[in-house]
Write an enzyme that holds these catalytic residues in place. Structure first.
Site, PDB file in Angstrom:
ATOM      1  N   GLY A 132       0.748  -1.298  -0.024  1.00 31.86           N
ATOM      2  CA  GLY A 132       0.154   0.008  -0.290  1.00 31.86           C
ATOM      3  C   GLY A 132       1.258   1.275  -0.543  1.00 31.86           C
ATOM      4  O   GLY A 132       0.332   2.068  -0.656  1.00 31.86           O
ATOM      5  N   ASP A 133       2.036   1.100   0.934  1.00 36.90           N
ATOM      6  CA  ASP A 133       2.757   2.316   0.791  1.00 36.90           C
ATOM      7  C   ASP A 133       3.512   2.336   0.042  1.00 36.90           C
ATOM      8  O   ASP A 133       3.653   3.817  -0.937  1.00 36.90           O
ATOM      9  CB  ASP A 133       3.838   1.529   2.552  1.00 36.90           C
ATOM     10  CG  ASP A 133       3.253   1.660   3.090  1.00 36.90           C
ATOM     11  OD1 ASP A 133       2.221   2.568   3.849  1.00 36.90           O
ATOM     12  OD2 ASP A 133       4.685   1.318   4.168  1.00 36.90           O
TER      13      ASP A 133
END
Length: 306
Positions: free
Chosen positions: A250-251
């Site tokens: 997600g990052d």
């Protein structure tokens, strides 16, 4: 300049086992050590994609020194505030027949040290992007992200927030440039079950109505969905590959999105590069390399839903 904030960074100690037997001695088959923290991950992906950033946050002790030295070796700019007490946490991630994580607490952050972070952030200007990512340590006010955004509300800074539930909902009144919940977090925010893409679009639009300019929803194997400030809805396809690591995907999507947007302010390109970056990390044991991201980029298609 892009600034990322990681309030509680970590050393991630990843251990692979053929089988985890609790209450017994286990011997690893593979081991890896990485600097961890959502903001740090965003900075590292931006570096891979050719964009400079400055990593802010707090570090302490020998573990904090290790993180700082590793980031310096990788050519990443950092301006961490050093704490006198404790040590930067170590997170143990066990990968066996199931994934198990043991996350450390991290050191206490005093009000004086927090004021130093505020000072650094208040020096930003309208050409800057600020990424607030991850949870807030229990020793700090849960309204910290709100307090940060209130201090820079009228400076025209593009703020990206990647946090969960109330941390995210409570900053919407300050109109962040981008928020990135995943589909499960979206369900938790509104206490609903999202069955279809239309459901996700509906609740992403609710977040937009509450103040977010752009809403990026990561949907795992179903790709990503973006509701833009000009009311366009875009959906990305998914690259093919074997999932090896869910940590940091997600990052990586956030880092890829920012890099794609900065190229020519195209949301289509931002979503495409974000989706490729997230997939590349999911298919790697560490954060993705630029070569792998570019390889997967060819597989990503963007569909306009409206």
């Amino acid at each position: 300049m892009i600034y990322t904030v990681t309030l509680n960074p970590s050393i991630d100690y990843v251990v692979k086992l053929n089988n985890l037997s609790t209450g017994d001695i286990n011997r690893s088959s593979e081991e890896y050590v990485y600097p961890g923290g959502k903001g740090i991950n965003v900075s590292l992906i931006l570096k891979e994609l050719g964009y400079k950033s400055n990593a802010l946050g707090f570090i302490s002790g020998f573990t904090g020194q290790y993180i700082e030295s590793i980031l310096n070796e990788r050519g990443l700019n950092s301006d961490f505030i050093k704490l006198e007490n404790g040590f930067t946490r170590i997170n143990v991630k066990i990968k066996s027949n199931e994934e198990t994580e043991i996350n450390g607490q991290g050191p206490h952050i005093s009000s004086e040290k927090l004021d130093k972070l505020y000072e650094k952030i208040e020096s930003l200007n309208e050409d800057d992007i600020l990424v607030l990512a991850g949870s807030i340590p229990s020793t700090l006010d849960e309204k910290l992200y709100e307090n940060i955004m209130a201090r820079i509300e009228n400076k025209g800074i593009k703020v990206v927030v990647d946090a969960t539930k109330n941390l995210l909902l409570n900053v919407l009144k300050y109109k962040p440039f981008l928020i990135k919940p995943n589909n499960i977090e979206l369900e938790e925010m509104f206490n609903v079950k999202l069955e279809t893409t239309e459901d996700i679009v509906l609740y992403a639009n609710k977040l937009k109505e509450m103040g977010a300019k752009n809403v990026l929803v990561s949907m795992g194997k179903d790709g990503g969905l973006l509701v833009t400030e000009d009311n366009k809805v875009l959906k990305s396809s998914v690259a093919k590959g074997e999932v090896k690591n869910s940590v940091g995907a997600g990052d990586s999507m956030v880092g890829g999105f920012i890099a794609g947007y900065l190229k020519n302010k195209s949301y289509e390109e931002a979503l495409k590069l974000g989706a490729a970056s997230g997939s590349a990390t999911a298919f790697s044991y560490d954060l993705a390399t630029s070569d792998f991201i570019n390889e997967l980029l060819e597989q990503i298609n963007i569909e306009y839903i409206n």
